[in-house]
Design a protein around this motif. Structure first.
Motif, PDB file in Angstrom:
ATOM      1  N   LYS A  45       0.847  -1.191   0.000  1.00 14.76           N
ATOM      2  CA  LYS A  45       0.000   0.000   0.000  1.00 14.76           C
ATOM      3  C   LYS A  45       0.890   1.251   0.000  1.00 14.76           C
ATOM      4  CE  LYS A  45      -4.289   0.806   2.411  1.00 14.76           C
ATOM      5  NZ  LYS A  45      -5.067   0.712   1.192  1.00 14.76           N
ATOM      6  N   GLY A  46       0.509   2.250  -0.762  1.00 14.85           N
ATOM      7  CA  GLY A  46       1.311   3.468  -0.856  1.00 14.85           C
ATOM      8  C   GLY A  46       1.010   4.443   0.274  1.00 14.85           C
TER       9      GLY A  46
ATOM     10  N   VAL B  31       1.914   4.792   3.430  1.00 16.39           N
ATOM     11  CA  VAL B  31       1.589   4.347   4.795  1.00 16.39           C
ATOM     12  C   VAL B  31       2.674   4.707   5.817  1.00 16.39           C
ATOM     13  CG1 VAL B  31       0.122   2.446   3.981  1.00 16.39           C
ATOM     14  CG2 VAL B  31       2.555   2.034   4.407  1.00 16.39           C
TER      15      VAL B  31
ATOM     16  N   LYS C 212       6.251   4.035   5.085  1.00 18.11           N
ATOM     17  CA  LYS C 212       7.435   3.162   4.942  1.00 18.11           C
ATOM     18  C   LYS C 212       8.724   3.988   4.973  1.00 18.11           C
ATOM     19  CE  LYS C 212       5.960   1.440   0.987  1.00 18.11           C
ATOM     20  NZ  LYS C 212       4.534   1.825   0.991  1.00 18.11           N
ATOM     21  N   THR C 213       8.789   4.972   4.069  1.00 18.03           N
ATOM     22  CA  THR C 213      10.030   5.743   3.950  1.00 18.03           C
ATOM     23  C   THR C 213      10.301   6.539   5.228  1.00 18.03           C
ATOM     24  OG1 THR C 213       9.650   5.885   1.577  1.00 18.03           O
ATOM     25  CG2 THR C 213      11.210   7.462   2.526  1.00 18.03           C
ATOM     26  N   THR C 214       9.245   7.132   5.771  1.00 25.52           N
ATOM     27  CA  THR C 214       9.390   7.911   7.004  1.00 25.52           C
ATOM     28  C   THR C 214       9.924   7.024   8.128  1.00 25.52           C
ATOM     29  OG1 THR C 214       7.527   9.258   6.275  1.00 25.52           O
ATOM     30  CG2 THR C 214       8.088   9.373   8.606  1.00 25.52           C
TER      31      THR C 214
ATOM     32  N   ASP D  78      13.431   2.126  -3.750  1.00 26.90           N
ATOM     33  CA  ASP D  78      12.222   2.624  -4.411  1.00 26.90           C
ATOM     34  C   ASP D  78      12.598   3.613  -5.511  1.00 26.90           C
ATOM     35  OD1 ASP D  78       9.794   3.669  -5.104  1.00 26.90           O
ATOM     36  OD2 ASP D  78       9.200   4.263  -3.072  1.00 26.90           O
TER      37      ASP D  78
ATOM     38  N   GLN E 205      11.031   5.940  -6.550  1.00 25.96           N
ATOM     39  CA  GLN E 205      10.628   7.304  -6.170  1.00 25.96           C
ATOM     40  C   GLN E 205      11.778   8.024  -5.455  1.00 25.96           C
ATOM     41  OE1 GLN E 205       6.196   7.578  -4.846  1.00 25.96           O
ATOM     42  NE2 GLN E 205       6.983   5.727  -3.876  1.00 25.96           N
TER      43      GLN E 205
ATOM     44  N   PRO F 119       5.996   0.821  -3.039  1.00 26.00           N
ATOM     45  CA  PRO F 119       4.664   0.307  -2.706  1.00 26.00           C
ATOM     46  C   PRO F 119       4.187  -0.728  -3.713  1.00 26.00           C
ATOM     47  CG  PRO F 119       4.497   2.497  -3.677  1.00 26.00           C
ATOM     48  CD  PRO F 119       5.961   2.188  -3.573  1.00 26.00           C
TER      49      PRO F 119
ATOM     50  N   MET G 175       0.874   7.305  11.734  1.00 24.70           N
ATOM     51  CA  MET G 175      -0.098   8.404  11.568  1.00 24.70           C
ATOM     52  C   MET G 175      -1.289   8.196  12.499  1.00 24.70           C
ATOM     53  SD  MET G 175       0.329   9.124   7.513  1.00 24.70           S
ATOM     54  CE  MET G 175       1.382   7.838   6.830  1.00 24.70           C
TER      55      MET G 175
ATOM     56  N   VAL H  76       3.215   5.484  16.109  1.00 21.34           N
ATOM     57  CA  VAL H  76       3.785   6.766  15.676  1.00 21.34           C
ATOM     58  C   VAL H  76       2.630   7.741  15.429  1.00 21.34           C
ATOM     59  CG1 VAL H  76       5.207   7.942  13.969  1.00 21.34           C
ATOM     60  CG2 VAL H  76       5.746   5.582  14.609  1.00 21.34           C
TER      61      VAL H  76
ATOM     62  N   ASP I 239       2.108  13.753  13.155  1.00 19.09           N
ATOM     63  CA  ASP I 239       2.765  14.924  13.717  1.00 19.09           C
ATOM     64  C   ASP I 239       3.392  15.686  12.556  1.00 19.09           C
ATOM     65  OD1 ASP I 239       4.390  16.768  14.963  1.00 19.09           O
ATOM     66  OD2 ASP I 239       5.586  15.315  16.091  1.00 19.09           O
TER      67      ASP I 239
ATOM     68  N   ALA J 155       6.332  15.148   9.048  1.00 17.37           N
ATOM     69  CA  ALA J 155       6.128  15.424   7.622  1.00 17.37           C
ATOM     70  C   ALA J 155       7.084  16.517   7.122  1.00 17.37           C
ATOM     71  CB  ALA J 155       4.673  15.823   7.379  1.00 17.37           C
TER      72      ALA J 155
HETATM   73  N1  LIG Z   1       3.753  10.274  11.605  1.00 15.30           N
HETATM   74  C1  LIG Z   1       3.477  11.092  10.585  1.00 15.30           C
HETATM   75  N2  LIG Z   1       2.900  12.294  10.806  1.00 15.30           N
HETATM   76  C2  LIG Z   1       2.605  13.126   9.776  1.00 15.30           C
HETATM   77  N3  LIG Z   1       2.852  12.851   8.489  1.00 15.30           N
HETATM   78  C3  LIG Z   1       3.428  11.663   8.198  1.00 15.30           C
HETATM   79  C4  LIG Z   1       3.768  10.728   9.227  1.00 15.30           C
HETATM   80  N4  LIG Z   1       4.319   9.630   8.634  1.00 15.30           N
HETATM   81  C5  LIG Z   1       4.328   9.883   7.324  1.00 15.30           C
HETATM   82  N5  LIG Z   1       3.796  11.097   7.042  1.00 15.30           N
HETATM   83  C6  LIG Z   1       3.623  11.706   5.721  1.00 15.30           C
HETATM   84  O1  LIG Z   1       2.787  10.863   4.963  1.00 15.30           O
HETATM   85  C7  LIG Z   1       3.233  10.793   3.620  1.00 15.30           C
HETATM   86  C8  LIG Z   1       3.536   9.321   3.255  1.00 15.30           C
HETATM   87  O2  LIG Z   1       4.623   8.862   4.057  1.00 15.30           O
HETATM   88  P1  LIG Z   1       5.795   7.993   3.413  1.00 15.30           P
HETATM   89  O3  LIG Z   1       6.345   8.656   2.199  1.00 15.30           O
HETATM   90  O4  LIG Z   1       6.730   7.671   4.506  1.00 15.30           O
HETATM   91  O5  LIG Z   1       4.970   6.711   2.987  1.00 15.30           O
HETATM   92  P2  LIG Z   1       5.446   5.501   2.055  1.00 15.30           P
HETATM   93  O6  LIG Z   1       4.734   4.292   2.516  1.00 15.30           O
HETATM   94  O7  LIG Z   1       6.919   5.446   1.989  1.00 15.30           O
HETATM   95  O8  LIG Z   1       4.893   5.995   0.645  1.00 15.30           O
HETATM   96  P3  LIG Z   1       5.186   5.247  -0.782  1.00 15.30           P
HETATM   97  O9  LIG Z   1       4.324   4.037  -0.753  1.00 15.30           O
HETATM   98  O10 LIG Z   1       4.778   6.245  -1.814  1.00 15.30           O
HETATM   99  O11 LIG Z   1       6.642   4.928  -0.820  1.00 15.30           O
HETATM  100  C9  LIG Z   1       4.448  11.679   3.523  1.00 15.30           C
HETATM  101  O12 LIG Z   1       4.044  12.943   3.054  1.00 15.30           O
HETATM  102  C10 LIG Z   1       4.938  11.783   4.954  1.00 15.30           C
HETATM  103  O13 LIG Z   1       5.617  12.985   5.222  1.00 15.30           O
END
Ligand SMILES: Nc1ncnc2c1ncn2[C@@H]1O[C@H](COP(=O)(O)OP(=O)(O)OP(=O)(O)O)[C@@H](O)[C@H]1O
Ligand SMILES: [Mg+2]
Length: 248
Positions: free
Chosen positions: A11-12, A14, A16-18, A40, A42, A123, A180, A208, A211, A215
């Motif tokens: 799933k995109g 969610v 992961k990268t953070t 990735d 991206q 994702p 989130m 987590v 917050d 972001a």
């Molecule tokens: N705890 C948090 N509080 C606020 N915003 C968050 C939080 N975690 C992630 N985000 C925001 O949510 C968005 C998606 O997060 P992230 O890029 O980490 O997801 P991802 O699963 O890596 O996405 P993708 O599937 O596209 O790789 C980003 O804009 C990120 O800044």
């Protein structure tokens, strides 16, 4: 033994990268020699740390990893940058099992100098994620507290089980982390209860929170631990680090 954590969920968006960036930053700060691998196309893990993506992916070119890593601003943390090269994405999408296995072996060859390797996956459940899973010792799955959180997880679990069968005794469930998290929302508590009910023990105690500091941090080329050390997000990621360290 190096612990290799595959941060994955097809799933995109969610978290992961953070999670990969902030967990890697926290582990490095705790004194662990840490490598973050951006798998990735991206390239968010690279740009989030202020590091430019590579023109071609160092793994696909099978370049020696130690020649391709870039030190992050945080001591003990190195990054293997991702690449947006269409050529590489295309080659991987079409690669067969033996090519994926070569990639896996290449990935594993030079990781022994690290305590932790985190792999930020795209994702999808495609070749890149499967190769990452097959090279890893643990899979860490961020789940966003929202209505569709559990959808698609059955396929994800099937792929993980498939890898576990192909390489017995290597890959383990490292944990599921709720991201989130908005404690004021009833939906959050419903998802939390549902996920814990379904997955039990493997759901990590740390959640987590949503917050804005989390972001904002990547736009400052920083982890949230460096950008806003006292924020709720930073505190949560430090707690998550401790939980991961304890789960050994
Ligand atoms: N705890 C948090 N509080 C606020 N915003 C968050 C939080 N975690 C992630 N985000 C925001 O949510 C968005 C998606 O997060 P992230 O890029 O980490 O997801 P991802 O699963 O890596 O996405 P993708 O599937 O596209 O790789 C980003 O804009 C990120 O800044
Ligand atoms: Mg990502």
């Amino acid at each position: 033994m190096v612990r290799i954590l595959c941060v994955a969920n097809q799933k995109g968006g969610v978290g992961k990268t953070t999670t990969a960036i902030n967990l890697a930053a926290g582990l490095a700060r705790s004194g662990s020699r840490t490598l973050l691998i951006d798998l990735d196309p991206q390239c968010n893990a690279s740009s989030g740390l202020g590091i430019a993506p590579a023109p071609r992916h160092p793994l696909i070119l099978r370049q020696p990893i130690h020649e391709s890593v870039i030190p992050a601003k945080i001591p003990n943390l190195e990054l293997l940058p991702g690449s947006r090269s269409f050529q590489d994405v295309d080659a991987l999408a079409r690669s067969d099992e033996s090519q994926a296995d070569l990639l896996r072996q290449h990935l594993l060859r030079e990781l022994e100098g690290y305590d932790f390797v985190l792999i930020d996956c795209p994702p999808s459940l495609g070749t890149l994620t499967q190769t990452a899973l097959s090279a890893s010792t643990e899979v860490l799955m961020p789940i966003q507290c929202e209505y569709f959180a559990m959808e698609g997880l059955t396929q994800m679990i099937q792929v993980i089980r498939g890898v576990m069968q192909r390489f017995p005794g290597r890959l383990e469930f490292g944990g599921i982390v709720l991201t989130m998290y908005e404690a004021a929302l009833e939906l959050t508590h419903e998802v939390d209860a549902e996920v814990r009910d379904f997955f039990g023990e493997i759901v990590l105690g740390t959640v987590v929170p949503r917050d804005v500091a989390v972001a904002e941090a990547p736009s400052h080329a920083s982890s949230v631990l460096d950008y806003a050390p006292r924020s709720r997000g930073a505190r949560a990621y430090i707690e998550l680090c401790m939980e991961v360290l304890e789960r050994e």
